[in-house]
Write a protein that holds these residues in place. Sequence first.
Motif, PDB file in Angstrom:
ATOM      1  N   ASP A 187       0.850  -1.186   0.000  1.00 41.53           N
ATOM      2  CA  ASP A 187       0.000   0.000   0.000  1.00 41.53           C
ATOM      3  C   ASP A 187       0.886   1.236   0.000  1.00 41.53           C
ATOM      4  N   HIS A 188       1.027   1.883  -1.170  1.00 40.22           N
ATOM      5  CA  HIS A 188       1.869   3.077  -1.281  1.00 40.22           C
ATOM      6  C   HIS A 188       1.167   4.331  -0.789  1.00 40.22           C
ATOM      7  N   SER A 189      -0.149   4.257  -0.539  1.00 37.24           N
ATOM      8  CA  SER A 189      -0.880   5.468  -0.168  1.00 37.24           C
ATOM      9  C   SER A 189      -0.441   6.007   1.187  1.00 37.24           C
ATOM     10  N   SER A 190       0.217   5.184   1.998  1.00 34.37           N
ATOM     11  CA  SER A 190       0.693   5.643   3.299  1.00 34.37           C
ATOM     12  C   SER A 190       2.185   5.921   3.301  1.00 34.37           C
ATOM     13  N   ALA A 191       2.829   5.846   2.141  1.00 34.17           N
ATOM     14  CA  ALA A 191       4.266   6.093   2.042  1.00 34.17           C
ATOM     15  C   ALA A 191       4.558   7.584   2.080  1.00 34.17           C
ATOM     16  N   SER A 192       5.788   7.907   2.401  1.00 31.74           N
ATOM     17  CA  SER A 192       6.211   9.300   2.414  1.00 31.74           C
ATOM     18  C   SER A 192       6.462   9.787   1.000  1.00 31.74           C
ATOM     19  N   PRO A 193       6.021  11.006   0.659  1.00 26.18           N
ATOM     20  CA  PRO A 193       6.321  11.548  -0.669  1.00 26.18           C
ATOM     21  C   PRO A 193       7.789  11.901  -0.834  1.00 26.18           C
ATOM     22  N   PHE A 194       8.556  11.818   0.256  1.00 29.30           N
ATOM     23  CA  PHE A 194       9.997  12.071   0.196  1.00 29.30           C
ATOM     24  C   PHE A 194      10.811  10.782   0.244  1.00 29.30           C
ATOM     25  N   GLN A 195      10.155   9.644   0.213  1.00 24.75           N
ATOM     26  CA  GLN A 195      10.845   8.376   0.414  1.00 24.75           C
ATOM     27  C   GLN A 195      11.920   8.124  -0.635  1.00 24.75           C
ATOM     28  N   HIS A 196      11.688   8.590  -1.866  1.00 24.87           N
ATOM     29  CA  HIS A 196      12.655   8.330  -2.937  1.00 24.87           C
ATOM     30  C   HIS A 196      13.952   9.101  -2.761  1.00 24.87           C
ATOM     31  N   PHE A 197      13.968  10.069  -1.854  1.00 29.08           N
ATOM     32  CA  PHE A 197      15.192  10.817  -1.602  1.00 29.08           C
ATOM     33  C   PHE A 197      16.241   9.990  -0.867  1.00 29.08           C
ATOM     34  N   TRP A 198      15.898   8.762  -0.471  1.00 28.08           N
ATOM     35  CA  TRP A 198      16.881   7.939   0.211  1.00 28.08           C
ATOM     36  C   TRP A 198      18.113   7.729  -0.671  1.00 28.08           C
ATOM     37  N   SER A 199      17.901   7.455  -1.963  1.00 23.07           N
ATOM     38  CA  SER A 199      19.038   7.169  -2.843  1.00 23.07           C
ATOM     39  C   SER A 199      19.869   8.422  -3.093  1.00 23.07           C
ATOM     40  N   LEU A 200      19.214   9.579  -3.189  1.00 17.80           N
ATOM     41  CA  LEU A 200      19.950  10.821  -3.371  1.00 17.80           C
ATOM     42  C   LEU A 200      20.750  11.162  -2.129  1.00 17.80           C
ATOM     43  N   SER A 201      20.236  10.796  -0.956  1.00 17.98           N
ATOM     44  CA  SER A 201      20.980  11.009   0.286  1.00 17.98           C
ATOM     45  C   SER A 201      22.224  10.131   0.321  1.00 17.98           C
ATOM     46  N   VAL A 202      22.067   8.860  -0.042  1.00 27.35           N
ATOM     47  CA  VAL A 202      23.222   7.969  -0.104  1.00 27.35           C
ATOM     48  C   VAL A 202      24.242   8.503  -1.106  1.00 27.35           C
ATOM     49  N   GLN A 203      23.770   8.947  -2.240  1.00 31.69           N
ATOM     50  CA  GLN A 203      24.653   9.488  -3.279  1.00 31.69           C
ATOM     51  C   GLN A 203      25.399  10.712  -2.772  1.00 31.69           C
ATOM     52  N   GLY A 204      24.695  11.606  -2.085  1.00 31.59           N
ATOM     53  CA  GLY A 204      25.339  12.796  -1.547  1.00 31.59           C
ATOM     54  C   GLY A 204      26.413  12.454  -0.532  1.00 31.59           C
ATOM     55  N   GLN A 205      26.153  11.453   0.304  1.00 35.51           N
ATOM     56  CA  GLN A 205      27.157  11.026   1.285  1.00 35.51           C
ATOM     57  C   GLN A 205      28.393  10.458   0.601  1.00 35.51           C
ATOM     58  N   VAL A 206      28.195   9.710  -0.490  1.00 30.81           N
ATOM     59  CA  VAL A 206      29.333   9.162  -1.228  1.00 30.81           C
ATOM     60  C   VAL A 206      30.090  10.281  -1.946  1.00 30.81           C
ATOM     61  N   PHE A 207      29.386  11.287  -2.412  1.00 28.64           N
ATOM     62  CA  PHE A 207      30.064  12.420  -3.032  1.00 28.64           C
ATOM     63  C   PHE A 207      30.993  13.128  -2.052  1.00 28.64           C
ATOM     64  N   LEU A 208      30.698  13.035  -0.769  1.00 30.12           N
ATOM     65  CA  LEU A 208      31.593  13.585   0.249  1.00 30.12           C
ATOM     66  C   LEU A 208      32.741  12.633   0.555  1.00 30.12           C
ATOM     67  N   LEU A 209      32.483  11.342   0.522  1.00 29.62           N
ATOM     68  CA  LEU A 209      33.473  10.341   0.920  1.00 29.62           C
ATOM     69  C   LEU A 209      34.454   9.988  -0.190  1.00 29.62           C
ATOM     70  N   TRP A 210      33.959   9.755  -1.392  1.00 30.44           N
ATOM     71  CA  TRP A 210      34.794   9.241  -2.481  1.00 30.44           C
ATOM     72  C   TRP A 210      36.010  10.121  -2.782  1.00 30.44           C
ATOM     73  N   PRO A 211      35.869  11.451  -2.825  1.00 33.38           N
ATOM     74  CA  PRO A 211      37.045  12.279  -3.115  1.00 33.38           C
ATOM     75  C   PRO A 211      38.189  12.090  -2.118  1.00 33.38           C
ATOM     76  N   LEU A 212      37.882  11.666  -0.903  1.00 39.82           N
ATOM     77  CA  LEU A 212      38.956  11.412   0.054  1.00 39.82           C
ATOM     78  C   LEU A 212      39.827  10.245  -0.401  1.00 39.82           C
ATOM     79  N   ILE A 213      39.220   9.265  -1.055  1.00 37.23           N
ATOM     80  CA  ILE A 213      39.988   8.147  -1.604  1.00 37.23           C
ATOM     81  C   ILE A 213      40.892   8.637  -2.735  1.00 37.23           C
ATOM     82  N   PHE A 214      40.359   9.509  -3.568  1.00 38.01           N
ATOM     83  CA  PHE A 214      41.194  10.081  -4.624  1.00 38.01           C
ATOM     84  C   PHE A 214      42.308  10.936  -4.038  1.00 38.01           C
ATOM     85  N   GLY A 215      42.021  11.606  -2.930  1.00 36.21           N
ATOM     86  CA  GLY A 215      43.063  12.369  -2.258  1.00 36.21           C
ATOM     87  C   GLY A 215      44.186  11.475  -1.755  1.00 36.21           C
ATOM     88  N   LEU A 216      43.835  10.303  -1.234  1.00 41.29           N
ATOM     89  CA  LEU A 216      44.847   9.336  -0.806  1.00 41.29           C
ATOM     90  C   LEU A 216      45.696   8.885  -1.992  1.00 41.29           C
TER      91      LEU A 216
END
Length: 501
Positions: free
Chosen positions: A161-190
């Motif tokens: 039942d999607h009618s009770s889901a959050s309209p912001f639920q799909h932002f989970w993947s963008l949040s994960v992506q944003g966190q990796v955008f902060l982390l990954w460059p540190l590996i390139f820095g190494l």
Amino acid sequence: MRISPALDPIAGSSPLPVGQLPRWAAGSSSAQRVQRYSGFRPEVQGLRAVAVVLVVLYHVFMGRVSGGVDIFLFISAFFMTLSFVRKLEGGRPLALGRYWLHTFKRLLPLATVVILATLFLVWWLYPAQDVADFRFQGVASILYFENWTLAFNAVDYYAADHSSASPFQHFWSLSVQGQVFLLWPLIFGLAWLVKRRTGHSSVPVLAACFGLVFASSLAFSVLSTAAHQEFAYFDTRARLWEFALGSLVALAIPYVKLPRAVRLVLGWGGLVSMVSVGILVDVQGAFPGWIALWPLLSAAAIIVAGQSGSALGLDRFLSWAPVVKLGDAAYALYLVHWPLLITYLVVRDRPVAGPRSGVVIVVVSVLLALLLTKLVENPLKRWKWPEAKNWRLALVIVVCMGTVLVAAGTWSVVERHRTAQLQAQAELNNPGARVLEPGYAFAGDPDAPALPASMKDQWVGLPQACDGEYKSANKKAQGGVKAWKQHGVGRPVSGRTTLWG
């Protein structure tokens, strides 16, 4: 693949023709390999279009996971890695601070528009009991921690039942992506530090780092998915291997040379495999474990196939102008389709969309995405003023985040003030049984909403658990009604709260 300025988060110079080497690449064989692979490849943009279409169709019509989101994560790491390797092997500064500023300046404006519009829909159309939770999720989305909000609320991504889901639920993947955008460059820095000290290519160092991330994160993903899938689905740690795989493919692909026939098979085989994963396999409860290798390896096959040079190649279809145009609007389409779907289900009070309504939702989503891309995303990408100074990039980020925070915060303050006023007038506006008293005259506000009466200590308490025919099958309710109060604080189900029992 030379990444176009629209896709390259650290693009700062004008693009070169395919295969033309810049002066900084003249003395590095690795840089030459990467640069020769560079050049805007429309088939990868077409792959983005296919991935987002899979996401939308599976969400709207099937309520299942397609693997399209995983492909987005894979592609984002692929692009990022190629960009940084070009810098590393060319001896250019990484400019990590500018990379972070430029990336979020590119992502946030369109996200801000969609979040504000969704907050308006929540205020206008959604049940009052969901408003506070969804308002907080809007803030979590703009600050890139929506995935952790959903994880700790034990949201079921596979709920029928999607009618009770959050309209912001799909932002989970963008949040994960944003966190990796902060982390990954540190590996390139190494890798930059190692290259500076040893003078050797950064590719082996990066391959070792991303290989370690891939192996450890995949193992963690498999174990955590088996133990607690609802949490693992949104857990960044269980998704890092998907980014690592994209980075490993980016490191390897400049060295891969395949015959045309093999490219033809890889391209079409990858597409068939990618489309069929959600059809052939009921992935509910399996993502993001090992099963996510299926769509990701399918996407890798398509990227490795590249430009076949054949009229029968998949790249001819993926490079078709309408497909590439849809790929350009993939970010906007991903942002808008979910709140439109959930809002429709809330307004119509339906668990899922029907065939006709689903088609309308998809068409409206595509049209809106194309419009937002043309009027919002592309003009802001071409906006030169912020690119001149880092503080200007930072200002754009602060304005975007601040706009959502101020809107949500102001709304919250107004709601608290309104609630306090209602509580202060509760006895006057909600007289309850006093209306039965002789001579009672109502003096309150006839338009005031009804407030639930507080039970306080009026809950029934039993000296012992119910037994025999009165024994509840629910262990949490076996202590009597009072146990419901003590233990039945509710469990979140797709954003709503229901009592045990």
